[in-house]
Design a protein around this motif. Structure first.
Motif, PDB file in Angstrom:
ATOM      1  N   PRO A  25       6.321 -14.869 -20.696  1.00  0.00           N
ATOM      2  CA  PRO A  25       6.005 -13.786 -21.636  1.00  0.00           C
ATOM      3  C   PRO A  25       5.004 -12.776 -21.109  1.00  0.00           C
ATOM      4  O   PRO A  25       4.868 -11.691 -21.671  1.00  0.00           O
ATOM      5  N   PHE A  26       4.266 -13.128 -20.054  1.00  0.00           N
ATOM      6  CA  PHE A  26       3.328 -12.174 -19.459  1.00  0.00           C
ATOM      7  C   PHE A  26       2.984 -12.624 -18.048  1.00  0.00           C
ATOM      8  O   PHE A  26       3.244 -13.763 -17.646  1.00  0.00           O
ATOM      9  N   VAL A  38      -4.928 -16.916 -25.463  1.00  0.00           N
ATOM     10  CA  VAL A  38      -3.487 -16.735 -25.328  1.00  0.00           C
ATOM     11  C   VAL A  38      -2.852 -16.460 -26.691  1.00  0.00           C
ATOM     12  O   VAL A  38      -2.025 -15.551 -26.839  1.00  0.00           O
ATOM     13  N   LEU A  39      -3.243 -17.232 -27.709  1.00  0.00           N
ATOM     14  CA  LEU A  39      -2.703 -17.003 -29.045  1.00  0.00           C
ATOM     15  C   LEU A  39      -3.052 -15.606 -29.538  1.00  0.00           C
ATOM     16  O   LEU A  39      -2.212 -14.903 -30.115  1.00  0.00           O
ATOM     17  N   ASP A  40      -4.309 -15.192 -29.334  1.00  0.00           N
ATOM     18  CA  ASP A  40      -4.724 -13.857 -29.770  1.00  0.00           C
ATOM     19  C   ASP A  40      -3.943 -12.768 -29.040  1.00  0.00           C
ATOM     20  O   ASP A  40      -3.522 -11.773 -29.642  1.00  0.00           O
ATOM     21  N   ALA A  41      -3.755 -12.936 -27.727  1.00  0.00           N
ATOM     22  CA  ALA A  41      -3.038 -11.924 -26.946  1.00  0.00           C
ATOM     23  C   ALA A  41      -1.605 -11.768 -27.437  1.00  0.00           C
ATOM     24  O   ALA A  41      -1.113 -10.644 -27.641  1.00  0.00           O
ATOM     25  N   LEU A  42      -0.914 -12.887 -27.651  1.00  0.00           N
ATOM     26  CA  LEU A  42       0.489 -12.820 -28.058  1.00  0.00           C
ATOM     27  C   LEU A  42       0.633 -12.302 -29.486  1.00  0.00           C
ATOM     28  O   LEU A  42       1.551 -11.528 -29.783  1.00  0.00           O
ATOM     29  N   LEU A  47       2.149  -7.618 -32.858  1.00  0.00           N
ATOM     30  CA  LEU A  47       1.805  -6.689 -33.934  1.00  0.00           C
ATOM     31  C   LEU A  47       1.862  -5.244 -33.443  1.00  0.00           C
ATOM     32  O   LEU A  47       2.432  -4.368 -34.098  1.00  0.00           O
ATOM     33  N   ALA A  48       1.272  -4.979 -32.275  1.00  0.00           N
ATOM     34  CA  ALA A  48       1.290  -3.612 -31.747  1.00  0.00           C
ATOM     35  C   ALA A  48       2.719  -3.149 -31.468  1.00  0.00           C
ATOM     36  O   ALA A  48       3.082  -2.002 -31.760  1.00  0.00           O
TER      37      ALA A  48
END
Length: 381
Positions: A25-26, A38-42, A47-48
């Motif tokens: 995924p990245f 990782v959870l925050d980034a995904l 959302l963006a």
């Protein structure tokens, strides 16, 4: 597989590996993320990306402790915003504007947040907009930009690269806990499934509606989100009662507006106090609950220490209007409408199904609030 710096807590170990090895995924460009990073980034990237697809505008979402901290579109800022944001000239690039607006939602949370943007970060974006964040994820970076970003946080800044994956018709989430495997299947694009239906009034700010609905869908339930002019100004989440999250979000929206108060904008700080700290101090004063020790600290960073003892006349706060309020579920409380009216709400968005819809509609009409319902509710735990 990526070895993480920790699990949820420092005494835990953690690993991350793609479900499909050939399609991670990245790409990790720098730093060592933790489990929560990782959870925050995904979450923020999803959302963006959803927000840009809904509006066609560059978008930024920041996440902290797995709930949105700030969400915004990269549309132009209102005249005079230079003084409010206190960072000199405003960004001309849509990505820069989106980052600035999203991270100004609550200065307290613009520290160690994870920032996601929906478009590549070009050389026109000021890297200082990401200062004090823990990391950033973007579809791509112009040459040299990632190198400049990774120098933050003494070289530990996390830089991730990768566009958001295409939304599948059905997304599956699996969690194992206490010897049980829980699975849920999520239809793609559920936020606006079945369209939007007007109960009273009219839909007059589609950008703020999209920001509020998509943010509330990613926040820990129960949740309520206030948005204006395409950016969040108050998010209340994780409460066991809907009135509690409404009051929390409304208070944060009030603090956001109080930061425009002339007494706060006129505060002059010592030279060593940077822009982020100045914004944080103004927000602390706007909360209206400084203890004696904090007032002493405030006096120590002001050029005129005597201003620390001054309590602004909050009645002089510029009025707030044109606000959108989104809820993650229907609600049976006319009190929510009354609280919303105090906070300048003119557009309310909820899933359909309120048990006392007649009384809620009457309250919305009485306060001049448009009420729009969606086809889905947005619980997230």
């Amino acid at each position: 597989m990526i070895t993480l710096s920790r699990g949820m807590n420092p005494h835990e170990t953690g690993f991350a590996e793609p479900v499909t090895v050939s399609d991670p995924p990245f790409e990790l460009l720098s730093g060592v993320p933790s489990y929560i990073n990782v959870l925050d980034a995904l979450l923020a990237r999803d959302l963006a990306d959803r927000l840009e697809r809904q509006t066609g505008e560059a978008a930024c979402a920041t996440s902290k402790h797995t709930s949105p901290a700030g969400v915004a579109l990269g549309t132009p800022l209102a005249p005079g915003a230079e003084e409010f944001h206190d960072r000199g000239p405003l960004p001309a690039d849509p990505v820069g504007r989106a980052v600035l607006r999203a991270r100004s939602t609550t200065p307290k949370y613009a520290f160690a947040d994870f920032v996601a943007v929906s478009r590549p970060v070009t050389g026109d974006v000021d890297p200082s907009l990401f200062a004090n964040a823990v990391g950033v994820i973007a579809p791509d970076y112009a040459p040299g930009v990632a190198d400049r970003l990774r120098r933050f946080n003494d070289g530990t800044f996390i830089v991730l690269r990768g566009p958001a994956p295409a939304t599948p018709p059905v997304r599956r989430e699996v969690q194992e806990a206490y010897g049980l495997r829980l699975t849920r299947e999520i239809p793609g694009g559920t936020e606006f499934a079945g369209g939007l239906h007007t109960v009273c009034g009219d839909l007059h700010d589609p950008d703020s509606l999209a920001v509020a609905v998509l943010a509330v869908a990613q926040a820990q339930s129960n949740s309520m989100v206030f948005a204006v002019d395409g950016q969040t100004i108050g998010i209340g989440m994780g409460q066991q009662h809907r009135l509690d999250c409404t009051r929390l979000a409304a208070h944060r929206a009030l603090v956001w507006q109080r930061r425009h108060h002339p007494d706060l904008l006129s505060l002059r700080f010592a030279d060593h106090v940077d822009a982020a700290q100045r914004a944080l101090w103004r927000a602390r004063v706007a909360e209206g609950d400084l203890t004696p020790s904090v007032r002493d600290q405030l006096a120590g960073v002001l050029r005129d220490p005597g201003r620390a003892a001054h309590e602004p006349d909050w009645a002089r706060t510029p009025p707030l209007t044109g606000v959108t309020l989104a809820a993650d579920n229907h609600f049976p409380f006319v009190e929510v409408v009354e609280l919303a009216a105090r906070a300048g709400v003119t557009q309310l968005v909820t899933p359909r199904g309120s048990t006392d819809a007649g009384a809620l509609r009457e309250a919305c009409v009485r306060h001049g609030i448009s009420w729009i319902v969606t086809g889905e509710r947005f619980f997230r735990h």
